[in-house]
Design a protein around this motif. Structure first.
Motif, short mmCIF file in Angstrom:
data_model
loop_
_atom_site.label_atom_id
_atom_site.label_comp_id
_atom_site.label_asym_id
_atom_site.label_seq_id
_atom_site.Cartn_x
_atom_site.Cartn_y
_atom_site.Cartn_z
N TRP A 78 19.41 17.80 -20.66
CA TRP A 78 18.10 17.37 -21.02
C TRP A 78 17.93 16.79 -22.83
O TRP A 78 17.36 15.59 -22.72
CB TRP A 78 17.02 18.37 -21.03
CG TRP A 78 16.69 18.75 -19.76
CD1 TRP A 78 16.91 20.01 -19.12
CD2 TRP A 78 16.09 17.95 -18.85
NE1 TRP A 78 16.82 20.13 -17.81
CE2 TRP A 78 15.97 18.77 -17.55
CE3 TRP A 78 15.71 16.70 -18.76
CZ2 TRP A 78 15.66 18.28 -16.27
CZ3 TRP A 78 15.13 16.24 -17.24
CH2 TRP A 78 15.25 16.95 -16.17
N CYS A 79 18.64 17.04 -23.70
CA CYS A 79 18.82 16.59 -24.83
C CYS A 79 19.12 15.20 -24.71
O CYS A 79 18.49 14.22 -25.37
CB CYS A 79 19.76 17.42 -25.68
SG CYS A 79 20.17 16.61 -27.11
N PHE A 80 20.08 14.68 -23.87
CA PHE A 80 20.75 13.43 -23.76
C PHE A 80 19.86 12.75 -22.72
O PHE A 80 19.52 11.56 -23.45
CB PHE A 80 22.26 13.53 -23.01
CG PHE A 80 22.72 12.16 -22.91
CD1 PHE A 80 22.98 11.44 -23.97
CD2 PHE A 80 22.79 11.70 -21.87
CE1 PHE A 80 23.85 10.46 -23.83
CE2 PHE A 80 23.20 10.28 -21.54
CZ PHE A 80 23.87 9.62 -22.70
N THR A 81 19.42 13.01 -21.77
CA THR A 81 18.46 12.22 -20.88
C THR A 81 17.16 12.11 -21.49
O THR A 81 16.64 10.91 -21.03
CB THR A 81 18.43 12.79 -19.28
OG1 THR A 81 18.29 14.37 -19.35
CG2 THR A 81 19.74 12.71 -18.43
N LEU A 82 16.46 12.96 -22.08
CA LEU A 82 15.20 12.72 -22.51
C LEU A 82 15.02 12.25 -23.96
O LEU A 82 14.17 11.30 -23.94
CB LEU A 82 14.59 14.29 -22.83
CG LEU A 82 14.20 14.91 -21.37
CD1 LEU A 82 13.36 16.20 -21.70
CD2 LEU A 82 13.35 14.06 -20.54
N THR A 83 16.01 12.32 -24.74
CA THR A 83 15.92 11.71 -26.18
C THR A 83 16.96 10.65 -26.36
O THR A 83 16.92 9.88 -27.19
CB THR A 83 16.07 12.83 -27.17
OG1 THR A 83 17.44 13.23 -27.14
CG2 THR A 83 15.16 14.01 -27.01
#
Ligand SMILES: Nc1ncnc2c1ncn2[C@@H]1O[C@H](COP(=O)(O)OP(=O)(O)O)[C@@H](O)[C@H]1O
Ligand SMILES: [Mg+2]
Lengths: 295, 237
Positions: free
Chosen positions: A54-59
């Motif tokens: 999520w860190c990578f895909t969201l931000t």
């Protein structure tokens, strides 16, 4: 035969070994200091994996930069579980076998709940992302950037933790508590604080390992269990509570796994892992590398 | 006499079993206070309770005028109440040096660690020779020296010595006993739990006799040496 001698397998074994050593180190700290058998340990990797995803895909941020936050989340989970489930047990003066048995059941519950909460929140569908997947060639050996990063970070964490254990009074307190709980209290170690730090450290490191795994492999809510088994194999091989034995055993298991799969097939991986688990328990339950704790 | 430790009506239990049934005693400052009693009388239980290793169930412990009845073991060590346990309980897989270092884990001792280490090596030159050896590989007598040395590293004010010569050869036992007056000269107060009445009366200032978890008799060593009841019960014919 030639392929067995190639650097490719060696590199794969080192990457996996670094992860196994790191994961098992966390499990060992928690078991060694508190005699808690964390059968939910692999689920912490899963949480770390989702955190990085999520860190990578969201931000769009590098999951590597997210690792400290991920570590803080899993460490926080450890601290919460300590206060909610284990603190009372540990100070009740219950015999160790009872604490071990209770912790196994409690962590089993934690594992089931964690997996299902994540599955409900993010669905059971496996997920993956592409990060640092450029291939670098060193001679004949092809390495993806994310695996190189995983190895480097795992080794850095291992070295840092070993330095703390060997060079600081706090690290010595952890080792003392692992060796002899009664003696640790007698010399004036704040056992409660060492326990709390150990569970935070052990859980935090597992979260980091999960973040590293997710860069190169797909994640799912149920990815944790094989890692739980692998880490139990490692700490039993290394001698329960023997931190350094566990690190060596982590690399040992990875080499056995990678080379044995190369000789047979990928389908053999689970059979191999469980086979080694059972074999070690039957043949040498005190570990290949000796004990760490005094009776 | 100024008291170092004041114990009033202390109880201690293992689960449902009550072992100490109301023990009261006073440990003199910079002196040796002995607790004698046969095997199973409750000496170790008393020492472990004083060191904060057993959950508080009743009674009061006052140290240097402050109530320490319910303090945890690490707080007691930090205040200077330090146990050298029966059975020694050294860290077998740590070196002599590491065992001594970890003895100084409390903040008050940490600052002074190097000086204290010199003092300990003066008391026990043998430990200096064996500093790199693993604790578990030492002889029984050396392990007892290590346990004592580790206790001293904590910079104690009150040292609780639980049967320090149990299972040791007479020569070494004598050596260990001879060190106790030296500790008092350093300014320490000592509570000594012992079974050997002769040896204890020789070095203790004041003696309590523990029987079945209660104090059965007490008195100055000199007086007890002439007490017919003590003679009959403990000194043999
Ligand atoms: N861990 C324990 N659990 C239950 N009972 C104990 C334990 N330790 C000691 N006891 C009992 O407490 C009593 C006093 O023991 P202890 O304090 O060791 O005596 P001493 O040191 O004078 O030989 C004995 O009856 C012993 O059986
Ligand atoms: Mg005893």
């Amino acid at each position: 035969m030639e392929s067995l001698l190639s650097g490719q397998l060696l590199f794969a074994a080192l990457v996996l070994g670094g992860l196994y050593a790191l994961i098992a180190l966390g499990l060992n700290l928690v078991y060694g200091t508190m005699r808690l058998l964390n059968i939910a340990h692999g689920d912490l990797l899963m949480i770390g994996g989702y955190g990085a995803f999520w860190c990578f895909t969201l931000t769009g941020m590098s999951p590597l930069l997210g690792l400290p936050v991920i570590a803080a989340i899993t460490a926080g989970l450890g601290i919460a579980l300590y206060y909610l489930l284990f603190r009372g047990q540990l100070s009740s003066g219950k015999p160790i076998p009872q604490i071990e048995a209770n912790s196994l059941l409690l962590f089993f519950g934690v594992s089931v709940v964690t997996q299902n909460v994540i599955a409900l929140a993010f669905s059971a569908t496996p997920r993956a992302y592409r990060y640092l997947d450029d291939v670098y060639h060193f001679g004949q050996v092809a390495m993806t950037g994310n695996r190189i990063a995983a190895l480097a970070i795992a080794l850095t964490c291992l070295v840092a933790i070993i330095l703390v254990l060997n060079r600081t009074m706090f690290g010595m307190s952890i080792k003392a508590l692992i060796q002899n709980r009664d003696a640790a209290r007698i010399v004036g170690i704040n056992v409660e604080r060492v326990q709390l730090t150990s569970i935070a450290l052990g859980f935090g490191v597992a979260g980091i390992a999960g973040g590293l795994v997710s860069m190169a492999e797909q994640i799912s809510p149920f990815m944790g269990f094989p890692f739980t088994i692998a880490s139990f194999v490692v700490i039993i091989m290394g001698g329960l509570g023997n931190v350094f034995g566990g690190i060596i055993a982590g690399f040992l298991l990875a080499f056995i796994e990678i080379y044995a799969v190369a000789l047979t097939s990928a389908n053999m991986r689970s059979i191999l892992l469980y086979g080694i688990f059972v074999a070690v328990l039957i043949l040498r339950p005190q570990g290949l590398l000796g004990k760490a704790r005094q009776s | 006499m100024t008291p170092s430790l004041l114990v009033t009506d202390l109880t201690a239990c293992y689960g449902e079993v009550q072992v100490l049934k109301g023990v009261s005693l006073t440990a003199r400052s910079q002196g040796v206070t002995a607790v004698i009693g046969s095997n199973g009388a409750g000496k170790s239980t008393l020492m472990r309770r004083l060191a904060g290793l057993l959950p508080p169930t009743g009674g009061q412990i006052t140290f240097e005028g402050q109530d320490i009845s319910t303090l945890a073991s690490h707080d007691l060590v930090a205040r200077g109440v330090v146990l050298v346990p029966e059975g020694r309980l050294i860290f077998s897989d740590m070196t002599v040096f590491e065992n001594l270092t970890i003895g100084a884990v409390n903040p008050r001792a940490r600052a002074d660690r190097d000086n204290t280490l010199e003092t300990v090596f003066d008391f026990f030159p043998r430990l200096k020779e064996r500093r790199s050896q693993l604790g578990g590989t030492l002889s029984g007598g050396e392990q007892q020296m290590l346990a004592l040395g580790r206790g001293l590293m904590a910079n104690p004010k009150l040292l609780l010595l639980d049967e320090p010569t149990l299972g040791l050869a007479p020569g070494i036992a004598k050596q260990i006993f001879q060190i106790i007056p030296g500790l008092v000269k350093l300014g320490l107060s000592v509570i000594l739990a012992e079974q050997d009445v002769h040896k204890t009366l020789a070095i203790a200032d004041y003696v309590y006799v523990l029987e079945n978890g209660t104090i059965g008799a007490e008195g100055l060593s000199a007086d007890l040496q002439n007490d017919q009841r003590i003679k009959d019960a403990y000194l043999g014919a």
